[in-house]
Enzyme design. Structure first.
Site, short mmCIF file in Angstrom:
data_model
loop_
_atom_site.label_atom_id
_atom_site.label_comp_id
_atom_site.label_asym_id
_atom_site.label_seq_id
_atom_site.Cartn_x
_atom_site.Cartn_y
_atom_site.Cartn_z
N GLU A 153 0.79 -1.23 0.00
CA GLU A 153 0.00 0.00 0.00
C GLU A 153 0.82 1.28 0.00
OE1 GLU A 153 -2.90 -0.22 3.17
OE2 GLU A 153 -3.98 -1.85 2.18
N GLU A 208 -5.58 -8.45 0.65
CA GLU A 208 -6.25 -8.11 1.91
C GLU A 208 -7.72 -7.85 1.66
OE1 GLU A 208 -4.64 -4.94 4.39
OE2 GLU A 208 -2.59 -5.61 3.98
C1 FCB Z 1 -4.42 -2.08 5.50
C2 FCB Z 1 -3.04 -2.45 6.00
C3 FCB Z 1 -3.06 -3.54 7.04
C4 FCB Z 1 -4.21 -3.39 8.01
C5 FCB Z 1 -5.51 -3.24 7.26
C6 FCB Z 1 -6.71 -3.15 8.14
O1 FCB Z 1 -4.42 -0.79 5.03
O2 FCB Z 1 -2.24 -2.89 4.93
O3 FCB Z 1 -1.80 -3.54 7.69
O4 FCB Z 1 -3.96 -2.35 8.85
O5 FCB Z 1 -5.45 -2.11 6.45
#
Ligand code: FCB
Length: 469
Positions: free
Chosen positions: A178, A361
């Site tokens: 990210e 994620e």
């Molecule tokens: C993302 C991050 C991860 C976690 C999630 C909820 O932005 O990559 O580390 O904090 O959000």
């Protein structure tokens, strides 16, 4: 009684490619959020250690000094991952644990990740390793951090040493997690470490982050890495009204949230809309940078959580208006599964050279409690089901998706939110460090077990078909 209620189930449609064992189901963590042991065995401070020391920076003044104590409990955590039946695990290497300030490797850091990789492989779990999940060594920040072009070269050195020492067991490498959050939250708004606030800082930091990615790719490949990519967070976007100014705001929001990272990677230039959004900020591009940044990758990791509903801010920007009467998580994020399908289909159309996708994620925080040994997180089970359904729709529409990683394996240190947000499939009691799989973890476990049985039955059937009569 709570323990007599059935565990809610997860399912996939018949014929879905996600039934195929080649489609990877995984769970993720990151070093800073779970390890603790921030000053042990030669680990040096990182920017989040420093930032957390600022009064008010982290909710409840929480610190990651212990977090999930994964530095000591890694073995049980990985065994749990295996018990739950995951195919893959997404973790990150802590830069300031693996390398010393003089750039040499810290043997204790190598030994720690060495053991983790060995244990994952012993369980047949594929390691997906992120090099940079936001924890820049403080000594690099002291020299300017991501505002210093040299940091991009230091990331490439880190990629080289990490892959030289540990690469033989890593299934897939991620250069950056990210970069949008590192650049914008860390340098634009100041909400994240290192806590700088200014559009020009953010634009400069983004360029150096992406350059670091571009320099790290060949370093990893030179040491034999076959699966190399980057992970980016993306946002689904809707227009608050159909007024031309609000539709224009949608384009700006897309440029800011999504294309700021993806256009350089897949088109080799920054989106033009950024210049109207932040007229005074210019990326410090030097000759050859964009070609490095746009070098082909083996996969792209997409992190998807929510949508923004935007309108014009009345000036040259956009504002997220949010929506009333929608389902939200404890974090306040809207639950909007269709957005996952829409962004994926959108990216596949915008970037003909988009490589295979992993959803690296996806998940939610909820107010979870252990009652009679059980954690009823029914909202998370529904969340997972609806996002898997949306993902299935994107795949049917032709997007090449190869894996899905839930965030997170376990509750952990959620950055500025400290321990107030529980994103885990596994509940962590921070007083005792006890782990209890939530209903969502059990539902995934049951789904993955059924998938194995089905594929076993299929392999058995085809063997039988070939067997001589
Ligand atoms: C993302 C991050 C991860 C976690 C999630 C909820 O932005 O990559 O580390 O904090 O959000």
């Amino acid at each position: 009684m709570t323990d007599t209620l059935p565990t809610p189930a997860l399912d996939l449609p018949p014929g879905s490619p996600m039934w195929n064992p080649d489609f990877l189901f995984g769970a993720g963590t990151s070093a800073y959020q779970v390890e603790g042991a921030v000053s042990e065995d030669g680990r040096t401070p990182c920017i989040w250690d420093t930032f957390a020391g600022r009064p008010g920076a982290i909710r409840d003044g929480a610190s990651a000094a212990i977090a999930c104590d994964h530095y000591r409990r890694w073995q049980d955590d990985i065994d749990l991952l295996a018990t739950l039946g995951f195919d893959a695990y997404r973790l990150s290497f802590a830069w300031s644990r693996l390398l010393r300030e003089d750039g040499s490797v810290n043997p204790a850091g190598v030994a720690f990740y060495d053991r983790i990789l060995d244990r994952l492989l012993a369980h047949g779990i594929k390691p997906f390793v992120t090099l940079y999940h936001w924890d820049l060594p403080q000594h690099l920040q002291d020299r300017g951090g991501w505002l210093n072009r040299d940091t991009a070269h230091r990331l490439a050195d880190f990629a080289d040493l990490a892959s030289r020492h540990l690469g033989d067991r890593v299934h897939a490498w991620t250069t950056l997690n990210e970069p949008w959050c590192s650049a914008w939250l860390g340098h634009g708004t100041g909400l994240h470490a290192p806590g700088l606030a200014g559009e020009a800082y953010a634009v400069e930091a983004m360029h150096h982050l992406l350059l670091g990615h571009g320099l790290a790719l060949p370093a990893l490949r030179a040491n034999g890495a076959r699966q190399v990519g980057i992970v980016t967070n993306v946002t689904a976007i809707s227009a608050d009204t159909q007024r031309p100014a609000d539709l224009q705001a949608v384009d700006l929001a897309r440029a800011c949230y999504n294309h700021w990272v993806l256009d350089p990677l897949f088109k080799g230039h920054y989106p033009e809309a950024l210049a109207s959004l932040w007229p005074a900020a210019r990326p410090p591009i030097r000759e050859g940078d964009m070609a490095l940044i746009a070098a082909p990758m083996d996969y792209i990791g997409i992190n998807y959580y929510f949508r923004a509903n935007v309108r014009s801010d009345g000036e040259h920007g956009f504002a997220d208006k949010g929506l009333d009467r929608v389902e939200r998580t404890v974090m306040g994020w809207e639950v909007y599964p269709a957005g996952l399908r829409d962004v994926l289909i959108g990216f596949a159309g915008r970037y003909p050279n988009l490589p295979p996708v992993h959803i690296t994620e996806n998940g939610m925080s909820s107010d979870d409690h252990v009652i009679d040994g059980r954690v009823d997180d029914e909202q998370r089970v529904r969340y997972l089901q609806r996002h898997l359904d949306a993902l299935g729709q994107a795949i049917r529409a032709g997007v090449d998706v190869r894996g899905y990683f839930a965030w997170s394996l376990m509750d952990n240190f959620e950055w500025t939110e400290g321990y107030a947000q529980r994103f885990g499939l596994v509940h962590v009691d921070y007083d005792t460090q006890a782990r209890v799989p939530k209903d969502s973890a059990l539902a995934l476990q049951a789904l993955l077990r059924r998938r194995r049985e089905l594929s076993g039955a299929r392999t058995g059937a085809s063997r039988a078909a070939r067997a001589p009569a």
